[in-house]
Motif scaffolding. Structure first.
Motif, PDB file in Angstrom:
ATOM      1  N   GLU A 156       0.832  -1.202   0.000  1.00  0.00           N
ATOM      2  CA  GLU A 156       0.000   0.000   0.000  1.00  0.00           C
ATOM      3  C   GLU A 156       0.867   1.252   0.000  1.00  0.00           C
ATOM      4  N   GLU A 179      -2.888   5.393   0.806  1.00  0.00           N
ATOM      5  CA  GLU A 179      -3.936   4.375   0.709  1.00  0.00           C
ATOM      6  C   GLU A 179      -4.253   3.734   2.063  1.00  0.00           C
ATOM      7  N   ASP A 232      -5.627   3.304   5.616  1.00  0.00           N
ATOM      8  CA  ASP A 232      -6.659   3.841   6.493  1.00  0.00           C
ATOM      9  C   ASP A 232      -6.111   3.741   7.922  1.00  0.00           C
ATOM     10  N   LYS A 269      -7.127   4.838  10.770  1.00  0.00           N
ATOM     11  CA  LYS A 269      -8.102   4.469  11.808  1.00  0.00           C
ATOM     12  C   LYS A 269      -8.325   2.958  11.814  1.00  0.00           C
ATOM     13  N   ARG A 270      -8.478   2.388  10.631  1.00  0.00           N
ATOM     14  CA  ARG A 270      -8.680   0.942  10.528  1.00  0.00           C
ATOM     15  C   ARG A 270      -7.444   0.180  11.017  1.00  0.00           C
ATOM     16  N   SER A 323       2.133   5.193   7.435  1.00  0.00           N
ATOM     17  CA  SER A 323       1.121   6.221   7.211  1.00  0.00           C
ATOM     18  C   SER A 323       1.515   7.520   7.903  1.00  0.00           C
TER      19      SER A 323
END
Length: 138
Positions: free
Chosen positions: A84, A88, A90, A92-93, A131
């Motif tokens: 990723e 891309e 997430d 939070k996830r 991220s």
């Protein structure tokens, strides 16, 4: 164009990058592996972590899960279960997945379940780290 090699980075669900590259750095069980054009041929396991590759003088980054890499003098193939771009992911996830894995680790489980929970936690933490490192607005 500078001295390059053909690079194919393939995720289980899509081709991630196919084209010329000047350098490649990816995580292995022994630490980071750096690849330049003309590298000696080899096959190695890719560990979860940050993969980066240099194209036209610009570094590109991605989170990669387990996989393997085949290196030849003028061609490198990296296969990853999941790959990723930082944008891309997430966050939070990924944070929720990390919490679930931490919770599972607190409970009595078989050794196999423990290893699965630990692997899930490692994947989630890797995604969060990449991220945050590359998405400054998070």
């Amino acid at each position: 164009m500078a001295n390059t090699f053909q690079l194919e980075i393939l995720a289980s669900d899509r081709p991630f990058y196919v084209g010329a590259a000047e350098q490649l750095v990816f995580p292995t069980v022994d630490g980071l592996m750096g690849i330049l054009p003309g590298h000696e041929s080899m096959v190695t396991i890719v560990s979860p972590g940050e993969l980066k590759y240099l194209v036209d003088g610009e570094w590109h980054y991605a989170a990669i899960s387990e996989g393997f890499a085949e290196v030849r003098r003028d061609y490198v193939l990296v296969l990853g279960d999941a790959i990723e771009l930082p944008e891309e992911i997430d966050a939070k996830r990924a944070a929720e997945a990390a919490e679930r894995a931490k919770e599972r680790l607190l409970h009595k489980q078989s050794i196999m379940q423990y290893y699965h929970s630990q692997a899930a936690l490692n994947r989630a933490m890797n995604r969060l780290k990449i991220s945050k490192r590359h998405n400054h607005e998070i």
